[in-house]
Scaffold this active site. Sequence first.
Site: not given
Ligand SMILES: NC(=O)c1ccc[n+]([C@@H]2O[C@H](COP(=O)([O-])OP(=O)(O)OC[C@H]3O[C@@H](n4cnc5c(N)ncnc54)[C@H](O)[C@@H]3O)[C@@H](O)[C@H]2O)c1
Length: 276
Positions: A154, A167
């Site tokens: 991130s 985080y």
């Molecule tokens: N959305 C943002 O703004 C953003 C920005 C930077 C980084 N990220 C990172 O991107 C990645 C994906 O996030 P996203 O935005 O798609 O969010 P999201 O919540 O839509 O998807 C995350 C997925 O991970 C799954 N998950 C969580 N814990 C889990 C576990 N213990 N075992 C298996 N699956 C698990 C959830 O069920 C969910 O489907 C994450 O690592 C997040 O930190 C997101």
Amino acid sequence: MSRLAGKVAFITGAARGIGRAQAVRFAEEGADILAVDLCGPIESVIIPPATEDDLAETRKLVEDAGRRIITGVVDVRVTDALQAFVDAGVKELGGLDIVCATAGITSSAPAVDLTEEQWKTMIDINLTGVWKTTKVAVPHLIERGSGSMVLVSSIAGLRGLLGVAHYVAAKHGVVGLMRTLAQELAEYGIRVNTVHPTNVNTTMIQNDMVRSKFRPDLNRPPTVEEFGEAAKTMNMLPIPWVEPVDIANASLFLASDESRYITAVTLPVDAGSTQR
Ligand SMILES: NC(=O)c1ccc[n+]([C@@H]2O[C@H](COP(=O)([O-])OP(=O)(O)OC[C@H]3O[C@@H](n4cnc5c(N)ncnc54)[C@H](O)[C@@H]3O)[C@@H](O)[C@H]2O)c1
């Protein structure tokens, strides 16, 4: 349409958001997919959980793209379950080439107000879960004699951010893990890189908790537009957030042979946010 022809990709957090976009984008480019997600609520996390229907939708989208997919409801904190899923999937699909450690959670409080549960759950999933994902996959990549791992960090892996110290610590930790894995695995032809998104238009940010953090001036949950106005100020480019496919496209480049000599890189997909 064949940048990943003949390859197999293992993706965590694939029920929705960035993980689903990676699965679909990779399938469009010829990859078969091993997809896991917890598909349920997680302690200390208050944003709406992903569901088994979400994972089924990912399956449908990959199959619509003409590729094979094996899905599993697996928690990245449980090494044995991850190992069993990957070993069985690799056997069925014939090998492994790509790993996307994408599963992640968010929660929020000032650093000194975080509960022990918030801290522990965050580190267990967003850092240790990434390590476990690589741990079960690497033997298969070594067997293949090549591979590419994309660890989703991130902008919080490159700078501090208010209210999410756990985080930020986890996402910086992913960078350290990547840097050592890249060194240890280079001799096997395995590359390891991180991607660093700014806000991405997924459920992780599109919820009342996160929207409200961005607009403390309002005494009610902001609308998407009100949230967007505030989110825009983080980025250099005049956009509030990027889309999941933007992270999937960067991951696709790192997963493909187009990036064959790129390893140990921290790639921002951040609309200029970290340079602003
Ligand atoms: N959305 C943002 O703004 C953003 C920005 C930077 C980084 N990220 C990172 O991107 C990645 C994906 O996030 P996203 O935005 O798609 O969010 P999201 O919540 O839509 O998807 C995350 C997925 O991970 C799954 N998950 C969580 N814990 C889990 C576990 N213990 N075992 C298996 N699956 C698990 C959830 O069920 C969910 O489907 C994450 O690592 C997040 O930190 C997101």
